[in-house]
Design a protein around this motif. Structure first.
Motif, PDB file in Angstrom:
ATOM      1  N   THR A  73       5.491   5.347  -6.878  1.00 23.05           N
ATOM      2  CA  THR A  73       3.744   4.860  -6.253  1.00 23.05           C
ATOM      3  C   THR A  73       3.697   3.478  -7.057  1.00 23.05           C
ATOM      4  O   THR A  73       3.700   2.978  -8.174  1.00 23.05           O
ATOM      5  CB  THR A  73       3.089   5.373  -5.601  1.00 23.05           C
ATOM      6  N   LYS A 108       6.987   2.536  -3.210  1.00 23.07           N
ATOM      7  CA  LYS A 108       6.327   2.909  -2.258  1.00 23.07           C
ATOM      8  C   LYS A 108       4.674   2.424  -2.124  1.00 23.07           C
ATOM      9  O   LYS A 108       4.486   2.127  -3.685  1.00 23.07           O
ATOM     10  CB  LYS A 108       5.835   4.282  -1.509  1.00 23.07           C
ATOM     11  N   LYS A 120       0.795   1.445  -1.891  1.00 24.54           N
ATOM     12  CA  LYS A 120      -0.220   2.274  -2.446  1.00 24.54           C
ATOM     13  C   LYS A 120      -1.490   1.957  -1.556  1.00 24.54           C
ATOM     14  O   LYS A 120      -1.821   2.932  -0.767  1.00 24.54           O
ATOM     15  CB  LYS A 120      -0.583   2.036  -3.465  1.00 24.54           C
TER      16      LYS A 120
END
Length: 611
Positions: free
Chosen positions: A46, A136, A138
């Protein structure tokens, strides 16, 4: 697959830290396989959370490459020549990202990986291994991320459609070219012609039907069938004892899908009539031009090149004319089928599911939809798979297309004359977008100024290896800018603007506090070195003394996307001629247009010094 190394990620999560070794199953030996892996094969982290890496290998000469490594402090990296940065095996953890310590102004800042795909490549014991690290989001949505790819595909589709008018012999050398929408329809009908014409003939011979029952009173001895309805009728009508209410099977052709077929066939006939009229008009025009041209030639041996070209165009027009006539005849044959008389002539309000399930009807309906929307089925070179997965490279090609489009904006005023996709040829069956290879050139013009947009070309170190159309050489290690804009006037090289695309927050593109320190990132050193490119071709028509007054690189652009971590940064334009340009999907482009216009005006203002 067994791998002779370990890559261990130490990634801080909201509930604490965890250690994650990248599984050996997530590596492949062939880079081409890498771009066909599913998301399930990617190791994910993340964004904006501390990330450390260990690279352990018994091969002390092993190398680990990863997108984004050039943003971490240079002392942690190895760099060979102008190649990408890499890590060597170590027992220490290498910090890839750590938030800045707010109470420590001297703490090191790191580049937070923007959401996207980051390729990992390891060279160990003479073999290559590839994998992905997926970052990815956040706090942000993926809208801009997705929009970037969609915009690239839409732009490439549009350029591919432009090939029809730019490269087809139809319309070229004619004073009244065939309209683009006519050419598009012609190519749509020709695309997969054999498949849809087979479907049409099959429908004509074996249409979809619905079998039902129809009841009639017939003499008792002539009743072929008796069912429960017959029995109930007799019970209710005892007076008809000499007659039988008998069923017979009937075929119903008046189905929605057959109504669509009738509508589409008549639509195609109208379209073919329009195409035929356009083709005939232009064929007659070419014949008149050929007749006038023959007056100046006494025999075939003296036929001019222009006349031969017109003869070729005439032959192609006649071929298309025959094709259009054939399509029209096939549709008329379908409409004359016996069963078609029963089909109502009206516009169906919906498309039945059965029509999409029957491949024959589906193919015929798809042709209709394509003609109505005037869209082409465009294929991309398979190498574009690399860009779709590599987010940094996707941003690069997206940015390149934005620059080419911006140069044609009225604010800037250039027009494309050739190069890359604009020089491509295609046949009637396929329209493929060529890959944007390193060294690709697009040529534009504005009045008597020529502009060459050069993509991802390595410049030489030696002045003797330069040419008029490759006029730059390097004196430092960085030699491969993403885009170069080379300007010419009367075949004299005026100078260049360099652009580099950085898919990262602004703070990790340019940091004003590191400019005069030894802690500059490689990205900053790269931009500065581009400004120091040399050329022996600048204003070559001037005496050497005057030539030395002009530096070939007027500006270097660092192009980066909008990010929540971006903040106001002191512009390096005055001291370094480096322009920071934010460029983001789904955002306004006005700053880009104005910036290009301003930078190009500086280059063109030097034209007065030529004479």
């Amino acid at each position: 697959m067994a791998i002779p190394f370990k890559i261990i990620l130490h990634h801080k999560m909201s509930d604490g830290s965890y250690t994650n070794a990248i599984d050996s199953e997530k590596f492949v030996n062939d880079e081409r396989q890498l771009y066909h892996l599913s998301d399930l094969m990617f190791t994910g982290i993340t964004e904006n959370r501390k990330l450390e890496m260990e690279f352990i290998c018994d091969d002390k000469n092993a190398r680990l490459y990863m997108d984004g490594l050039d943003t971490i402090p240079a002392q942690s990296l190895e760099i060979e020549g102008d190649g990408p940065a890499y890590l060597q095996p170590t027992n220490d953890r290498i910090t890839l990202y750590a938030p800045k310590e707010t109470n420590n102004p001297n703490s090191q800042e790191y580049y937070p990986f923007i959401p996207g795909y980051y390729r990992i490549k390891v060279l160990a014991f003479g073999k290559s291994y590839y994998s992905w690290l997926k970052v990815k989001p956040k706090q942000i949505t993926e809208d801009q991320w997705v929009a970037m790819r969609d915009e690239v595909e839409d732009t490439l589709n549009g350029l591919a459609q432009d090939l029809i008018i730019k490269n087809s012999s139809i319309g070229l050398d004619l004073s009244v070219p065939i309209p683009v929408h006519i050419l598009r329809k012609l190519y749509i009908v020709k695309n997969d012609f054999q498949k849809w014409i087979v479907a049409l003939r099959n429908i004509s011979a074996n249409p979809r039907i619905r079998v039902g029952k129809q009841y009639h009173l017939v003499p008792h001895g002539k009743a072929a069938r008796i069912d429960t309805v017959t029995i109930r009728y007799r019970a209710r009508h005892p007076e008809s004892r000499d007659m039988v209410y008998s069923p017979s099977h009937v075929r119903n052709y008046n189905l929605l899908e057959n109504q669509w077929v009738k509508k589409i066939s008549k639509f195609l006939i109208r379209e073919m009539n329009d195409l035929y009229n356009y083709l005939k008009t232009h064929k007659d025009k070419v014949k008149d031009e050929m007749k006038r041209a023959r007056r100046y030639h006494r025999g075939p041996e003296e036929e001019s090149i222009q006349l031969r070209l017109k003869r070729k165009v005439l032959g192609e027009l006649e071929e298309y004319e025959r094709f259009v006539s054939r399509v029209r005849s096939e549709c008329l044959f379908l409409l004359q089928a016996e069963w078609m008389v029963e089909v109502e002539e009206k516009t169906p309000m919906s498309v039945p599911y059965s029509m999409l399930m029957d491949e024959r009807y589906k193919r015929f309906y798809s042709l209709y939809r394509s003609l109505k929307t005037e869209k082409f089925s465009v294929s991309f070179d398979s190498n574009y798979d690399f860009y779709w997965k590599r987010t940094d490279l996707l941003y690069e090609i997206w940015g390149f297309l934005q620059i080419v489009n911006a140069l044609q904006h009225p604010t800037v005023g250039f027009e494309v004359v050739g190069g890359w996709i604009y020089n491509n040829e295609f046949d009637s069956q396929t329209i493929q977008v060529p890959f944007l290879e390193p060294g690709t050139v697009i040529e534009l013009k504005k009045e008597d100024v020529k502009l060459r947009v050069v993509y991802d070309e390595t410049v030489p170190y030696n002045a003797n290896r330069t040419t008029l159309y490759n006029p730059i050489y390097a004196v430092e290690k960085h030699t491969r800018p993403d885009v170069r804009l080379d300007f010419y006037h009367s075949e004299v090289y005026l100078g260049s603007i360099i652009l580099d695309f950085k898919y990262r927050p602004l703070h990790f593109v340019w940091n004003q506090y590191k400019v005069y320190s030894s802690n500059k990132t490689d990205a900053m050193q790269q931009l500065i070195s581009y400004r120091n490119f040399h050329s022996s071709w600048s204003f070559r028509n001037l005496p050497i003394g005057l030539r030395s007054q002009f530096r070939p690189i007027y500006e270097v652009w660092a192009v980066y996307p909008k990010h929540e971590g971006n903040s106001d940064m002191e512009s390096p334009m005055r001291d370094f001629k480096i322009r920071l340009m934010e460029l983001t999907p789904l955002e306004e482009r006005e700053e880009l247009f104005n910036g290009l216009n301003d930078a190009i005006s500086k280059v063109l203002s030097t034209i007065q010094h030529q004479n």
